[in-house]
Write an enzyme that holds these catalytic residues in place. Structure first.
Site, PDB file in Angstrom:
ATOM      1  N   ASP A 104      39.861  39.256  38.135  1.00 46.58           N
ATOM      2  CA  ASP A 104      40.900  39.866  38.983  1.00 46.58           C
ATOM      3  C   ASP A 104      40.303  40.949  39.857  1.00 46.58           C
ATOM      4  O   ASP A 104      39.290  41.545  39.492  1.00 46.58           O
ATOM      5  CB  ASP A 104      41.944  40.637  38.166  1.00 46.58           C
ATOM      6  CG  ASP A 104      42.538  39.873  37.050  1.00 46.58           C
ATOM      7  OD1 ASP A 104      42.571  38.658  37.128  1.00 46.58           O
ATOM      8  OD2 ASP A 104      42.977  40.555  36.092  1.00 46.58           O
TER       9      ASP A 104
HETATM   10  N1  URA Z   1      41.620  37.974  32.075  1.00 48.82           N
HETATM   11  C1  URA Z   1      42.260  38.807  32.926  1.00 48.82           C
HETATM   12  O1  URA Z   1      43.396  39.199  32.687  1.00 48.82           O
HETATM   13  N2  URA Z   1      41.611  39.184  34.033  1.00 48.82           N
HETATM   14  C2  URA Z   1      40.374  38.807  34.345  1.00 48.82           C
HETATM   15  O2  URA Z   1      39.850  39.195  35.381  1.00 48.82           O
HETATM   16  C3  URA Z   1      39.720  37.945  33.451  1.00 48.82           C
HETATM   17  C4  URA Z   1      40.356  37.540  32.323  1.00 48.82           C
END
Ligand code: URA
Length: 231
Positions: A104
């Site tokens: 993310d």
């Molecule tokens: N899980 C999440 O919530 N975010 C990420 O970036 C990777 C795994």
């Protein structure tokens, strides 16, 4: 064997039209001899441009320390992306250099980038169960029984039909934990904690399979050999 004009364009040097001009003007040699026919085919390892070997003709595999604030999407409308950290020529290769799975915008950590699509498929397939470690800091104390719930493989997240695969949770402090996943559902770590009333405040991935970030600073990348993940 690859067509010379296509080869230069696909490695991000220039457009196909420019490649044809460069080749016609004698800037390209194959095994030491000028080849001015842009349609000629050659083994990329034998090709030189202005006497220099070509830039990673077999592909790229990069380990990036993704900083918070950049997205993994190529779509500019989604904001500044991780590819902006790469040399300009690598951003215009075909196939595109793309991330192996995603982190993310608000997550930092180890992200692999490659233009080898078979690597993307292999390393993101749940079948291969590549373990990925995430360190989370939480807005509330971790509830009792969370490790047992996550490892049971029974937790079904909102909007999902299948339960999450068993995941190991190590509790590091009342509001800090390391979670190991072998799959990658959308926002999975944040959603797993949220399902139990815990908001994730920060999320960082220090490990991907056998790889770790070491002391690589955020925003920096290093190259990995293409055979890092043998079949
Ligand atoms: N899980 C999440 O919530 N975010 C990420 O970036 C990777 C795994």
């Amino acid at each position: 064997m690859r067509r010379l004009d296509q080869l230069l364009a696909n490695l991000g040097y220039c457009s196909r039209r420019e490649a044809r001009d460069w080749i016609r003007s004698g800037r390209v040699t194959v095994r030491g001899k000028v080849v001015d026919d842009f349609g000629a085919k050659a083994d990329p390892a034998d090709v030189r441009l202005d006497s220099e070997p070509l830039d990673h003709p077999d592909g790229l595999l990069l380990l990036l320390h993704k900083p918070v604030g950049l997205v993994c999407s190529h779509d500019e409308r989604e904001g500044a992306n991780v590819y902006s950290l790469l040399p300009p020529r690598w951003r215009t290769r075909n196939p595109l250099v793309t991330s192996i799975g995603r982190l993310d915008k608000d997550t930092s950590g180890l992200l692999l980038l490659t233009d080898r699509s078979e690597l993307v498929h292999r390393l993101t397939s749940p079948k291969h169960k590549v373990p990925k470690v995430y360190r989370a800091t939480l807005g509330t104390d971790l509830p009792a029984g969370l490790a047992a719930l996550f490892v049971a493989g029974t937790l079904v997240l909102e909007g999902e039909a299948a339960p999450c695969a068993p995941a190991e949770l190590k509790i590091l402090s009342p509001r800090e934990a390391a979670l190991t996943l072998t799959e990658g559902k959308y926002h999975q770590v944040r959603r797993m904690f949220a399902s139990q009333g815990c908001e994730v405040l920060t999320l960082h991935r220090p490990h991907f399979g056998p790889l770790d970030l070491g002391d690589l600073p955020a925003g920096q990348w290093r190259e990995l050999p293409l055979d890092t993940f043998p079949t």
